[in-house]
Design a protein around this motif. Structure first.
Motif, PDB file in Angstrom:
ATOM      1  N   PRO A 166      24.176  12.925  -7.003  1.00 37.53           N
ATOM      2  CA  PRO A 166      23.542  14.194  -6.638  1.00 37.53           C
ATOM      3  C   PRO A 166      23.212  15.010  -7.882  1.00 37.53           C
ATOM      4  N   LYS A 167      22.122  15.759  -7.821  1.00 40.07           N
ATOM      5  CA  LYS A 167      21.657  16.497  -8.986  1.00 40.07           C
ATOM      6  C   LYS A 167      22.723  17.426  -9.546  1.00 40.07           C
ATOM      7  N   GLU A 168      23.535  18.007  -8.667  1.00 42.30           N
ATOM      8  CA  GLU A 168      24.553  18.951  -9.145  1.00 42.30           C
ATOM      9  C   GLU A 168      25.678  18.271  -9.905  1.00 42.30           C
ATOM     10  N   GLN A 169      25.711  16.928  -9.889  1.00 41.22           N
ATOM     11  CA  GLN A 169      26.768  16.208 -10.602  1.00 41.22           C
ATOM     12  C   GLN A 169      26.299  15.583 -11.914  1.00 41.22           C
ATOM     13  N   VAL A 170      25.016  15.680 -12.240  1.00 46.10           N
ATOM     14  CA  VAL A 170      24.514  14.971 -13.427  1.00 46.10           C
ATOM     15  C   VAL A 170      25.149  15.479 -14.717  1.00 46.10           C
ATOM     16  N   SER A 171      25.588  16.730 -14.731  1.00 45.28           N
ATOM     17  CA  SER A 171      26.181  17.280 -15.952  1.00 45.28           C
ATOM     18  C   SER A 171      27.528  16.647 -16.280  1.00 45.28           C
ATOM     19  N   GLN A 172      28.052  15.792 -15.394  1.00 45.98           N
ATOM     20  CA  GLN A 172      29.321  15.114 -15.640  1.00 45.98           C
ATOM     21  C   GLN A 172      29.131  13.734 -16.260  1.00 45.98           C
ATOM     22  N   TYR A 173      27.876  13.317 -16.447  1.00 48.01           N
ATOM     23  CA  TYR A 173      27.594  11.938 -16.842  1.00 48.01           C
ATOM     24  C   TYR A 173      26.607  11.865 -18.003  1.00 48.01           C
ATOM     25  N   GLY A 174      26.503  10.670 -18.593  1.00 50.76           N
ATOM     26  CA  GLY A 174      25.354  10.335 -19.397  1.00 50.76           C
ATOM     27  C   GLY A 174      24.220   9.977 -18.451  1.00 50.76           C
ATOM     28  N   VAL A 175      23.013  10.442 -18.750  1.00 53.32           N
ATOM     29  CA  VAL A 175      21.896  10.281 -17.824  1.00 53.32           C
ATOM     30  C   VAL A 175      20.741   9.581 -18.543  1.00 53.32           C
ATOM     31  N   ALA A 176      20.039   8.706 -17.811  1.00 58.38           N
ATOM     32  CA  ALA A 176      19.008   7.858 -18.415  1.00 58.38           C
ATOM     33  C   ALA A 176      17.602   8.275 -18.008  1.00 58.38           C
ATOM     34  N   VAL A 193      20.849  10.891 -22.483  1.00 60.57           N
ATOM     35  CA  VAL A 193      21.411  12.172 -22.888  1.00 60.57           C
ATOM     36  C   VAL A 193      22.791  12.306 -22.252  1.00 60.57           C
ATOM     37  N   GLU A 194      23.739  12.796 -23.029  1.00 61.12           N
ATOM     38  CA  GLU A 194      25.115  12.917 -22.567  1.00 61.12           C
ATOM     39  C   GLU A 194      25.330  14.272 -21.902  1.00 61.12           C
ATOM     40  N   LYS A 195      25.718  14.248 -20.627  1.00 65.75           N
ATOM     41  CA  LYS A 195      26.115  15.427 -19.843  1.00 65.75           C
ATOM     42  C   LYS A 195      25.118  16.593 -19.966  1.00 65.75           C
ATOM     43  N   PRO A 196      23.878  16.364 -19.559  1.00 65.36           N
ATOM     44  CA  PRO A 196      22.881  17.441 -19.642  1.00 65.36           C
ATOM     45  C   PRO A 196      23.071  18.463 -18.526  1.00 65.36           C
ATOM     46  N   PRO A 197      22.638  19.713 -18.721  1.00 63.89           N
ATOM     47  CA  PRO A 197      22.577  20.655 -17.597  1.00 63.89           C
ATOM     48  C   PRO A 197      21.697  20.076 -16.498  1.00 63.89           C
ATOM     49  N   ALA A 198      22.019  20.385 -15.260  1.00 60.36           N
ATOM     50  CA  ALA A 198      21.311  19.776 -14.129  1.00 60.36           C
ATOM     51  C   ALA A 198      19.807  19.994 -14.199  1.00 60.36           C
ATOM     52  N   ASP A 199      19.390  21.183 -14.653  1.00 61.00           N
ATOM     53  CA  ASP A 199      17.957  21.473 -14.683  1.00 61.00           C
ATOM     54  C   ASP A 199      17.248  20.850 -15.877  1.00 61.00           C
ATOM     55  N   GLU A 200      17.993  20.182 -16.766  1.00 64.48           N
ATOM     56  CA  GLU A 200      17.383  19.531 -17.921  1.00 64.48           C
ATOM     57  C   GLU A 200      17.526  18.009 -17.883  1.00 64.48           C
ATOM     58  N   PRO A 202      16.865  14.195 -17.219  1.00 66.98           N
ATOM     59  CA  PRO A 202      15.618  13.442 -17.056  1.00 66.98           C
ATOM     60  C   PRO A 202      15.538  12.672 -15.742  1.00 66.98           C
ATOM     61  N   SER A 203      16.680  12.465 -15.088  1.00 66.58           N
ATOM     62  CA  SER A 203      16.736  11.768 -13.798  1.00 66.58           C
ATOM     63  C   SER A 203      18.113  12.044 -13.208  1.00 66.58           C
ATOM     64  N   ASN A 204      18.382  11.473 -12.056  1.00 64.41           N
ATOM     65  CA  ASN A 204      19.747  11.538 -11.536  1.00 64.41           C
ATOM     66  C   ASN A 204      20.380  10.150 -11.495  1.00 64.41           C
ATOM     67  N   TRP A 205      19.893   9.268 -12.380  1.00 60.06           N
ATOM     68  CA  TRP A 205      20.517   7.959 -12.575  1.00 60.06           C
ATOM     69  C   TRP A 205      21.519   8.077 -13.719  1.00 60.06           C
ATOM     70  N   ALA A 206      22.793   8.013 -13.364  1.00 60.44           N
ATOM     71  CA  ALA A 206      23.883   8.268 -14.302  1.00 60.44           C
ATOM     72  C   ALA A 206      24.549   6.973 -14.742  1.00 60.44           C
ATOM     73  N   ILE A 207      25.023   6.978 -15.978  1.00 57.28           N
ATOM     74  CA  ILE A 207      25.759   5.829 -16.502  1.00 57.28           C
ATOM     75  C   ILE A 207      27.159   5.818 -15.890  1.00 57.28           C
ATOM     76  N   ILE A 208      27.532   4.692 -15.299  1.00 53.56           N
ATOM     77  CA  ILE A 208      28.917   4.512 -14.878  1.00 53.56           C
ATOM     78  C   ILE A 208      29.586   3.538 -15.841  1.00 53.56           C
ATOM     79  N   GLY A 209      30.878   3.343 -15.690  1.00 55.90           N
ATOM     80  CA  GLY A 209      31.655   2.720 -16.754  1.00 55.90           C
ATOM     81  C   GLY A 209      31.574   1.224 -16.919  1.00 55.90           C
ATOM     82  N   ARG A 210      30.363   0.682 -16.929  1.00 53.86           N
ATOM     83  CA  ARG A 210      30.164  -0.741 -17.201  1.00 53.86           C
ATOM     84  C   ARG A 210      28.991  -0.900 -18.164  1.00 53.86           C
ATOM     85  N   TYR A 211      29.225  -1.663 -19.229  1.00 57.19           N
ATOM     86  CA  TYR A 211      28.223  -1.879 -20.260  1.00 57.19           C
ATOM     87  C   TYR A 211      28.267  -3.338 -20.702  1.00 57.19           C
ATOM     88  N   VAL A 212      27.117  -3.878 -21.063  1.00 57.23           N
ATOM     89  CA  VAL A 212      27.042  -5.124 -21.819  1.00 57.23           C
ATOM     90  C   VAL A 212      26.278  -4.763 -23.083  1.00 57.23           C
TER      91      VAL A 212
END
Length: 300
Positions: A166-176, A193-200, A202-212
């Motif tokens: 949800p858009k109101e949660q994007v500030s808790q995540y890295g966003v792509a 971008v790491e933990k952006p304000p909700a109104d800034e 770029p999307s609401n697709w957030a990084i969760i804790g899995r990376y390759v």
């Protein structure tokens, strides 16, 4: 398909102080808090092993020795269970030590996730690797990590797991910032971008804790200054790689994950996770779920 180096190793950062769970984590690592009857960190190692990654490096810190003990043999306990003929519990006790080959390195001081990943440089060497964060548990029925490795095998570079929030949660995540590809669940990541304000955001697709991650990340991390929170952010290093071509460690792709993810990062999410896991257990659900319904009716 291009000939990219295979992913064979996993890195699990587990050096955090667990301050959100004090006083329980004063002497017990947050990663060892149980999800019903199994510590959270074991689910993470099981996920790595199920994806074929049997070489696992734990990046730990002070007061984390119980993690090492959990994944070691416990001969006295095993002997006692064996003497009682308790084969079920004996199997449970032996299982952690048989999941994978575990290695350990200490982070020393908490300088952020990017620094924790950098601590894996000597062990990983010049090879791609998976990074699994212990706060995020992925349901074993949703093979996210396997899919991410497939995407790495196809495109090279690095791959991150993205989940719509949800858009109101994007500030808790890295966003792509993302671009579509020919595959429905795969996107090209053009910026992070790491933990952006909700109104800034770029999307609401957030990084969760899995990376390759491509090994080029280590050189980038060594030159990455502290970012948000005064810590070395892995997101910042991946942002650099996202702008590069395959000959320089890029690009970065994302897998759009729509499966079951369980968050254990704070008390409320941890409690939700425990309840969900208990309700899904065949040995517990028949008694637990009716009791839970009655309890909720009582406090209605």
């Amino acid at each position: 398909m291009a000939d990219f180096d295979p992913v064979t190793k996993a890195v699990v950062p587990a050096a955090g102080l667990g301050t959100r769970f004090l006083p329980a984590t004063k002497a017990t690592p947050k990663e060892m808090l149980p999800i019903v009857d199994k510590p959270a960190i074991q689910y993470v190692v099981e996920e790595a092993a199920s994806a074929g990654l049997l070489d696992v490096l734990m990046v730990t810190g002070k007061n984390k020795r119980s993690i090492e003990d959990h994944f070691d043999r416990a001969f006295e306990l095993e002997g006692a269970l064996e003497a009682k003929g308790d084969e079920h519990r004996l199997s449970q006790v032996r299982e952690p030590a048989s999941l994978a080959t575990l290695h350990y390195v200490r982070q020393g001081e908490p300088k952020g996730l990017g620094h924790a990943v950098l601590c894996a440089k000597q062990h990983v060497g010049d090879h791609p690797f998976a990074c699994l964060l212990g706060d995020d548990l992925i349901d074993y029925r949703d093979p996210l990590l396997k899919r991410m490795i497939q995407v790495r095998d196809t495109f090279g570079g690095s791959v991150i797991a993205l989940m719509e929030v949800p858009k109101e949660q994007v500030s808790q995540y890295g966003v792509a910032t993302i671009e579509a590809t020919a595959e429905d669940d795969v996107v090209r990541v053009t910026d992070l971008v790491e933990k952006p304000p909700a109104d800034e955001a770029p999307s609401n697709w957030a990084i969760i804790g899995r990376y390759v991650i491509d090994p080029a990340v280590f050189a980038v991390l060594e030159d990455t200054p502290p970012g948000r929170g005064g810590e070395i952010q892995l997101t910042d290093a991946l942002r650099t790689l996202a702008s590069r071509g395959s000959s320089e460690g890029g690009p970065v792709h994302g897998v759009l994950f729509r499966g079951r993810r369980y968050d254990t990062g704070d008390k409320l999410d941890y409690l939700r996770t425990v309840v969900k896991f208990a309700a899904d257990r065949e040995d517990l659900a028949p008694d637990f779920v009716p009791w839970l319904r009655e309890f909720l009716d009582e406090i209605g």
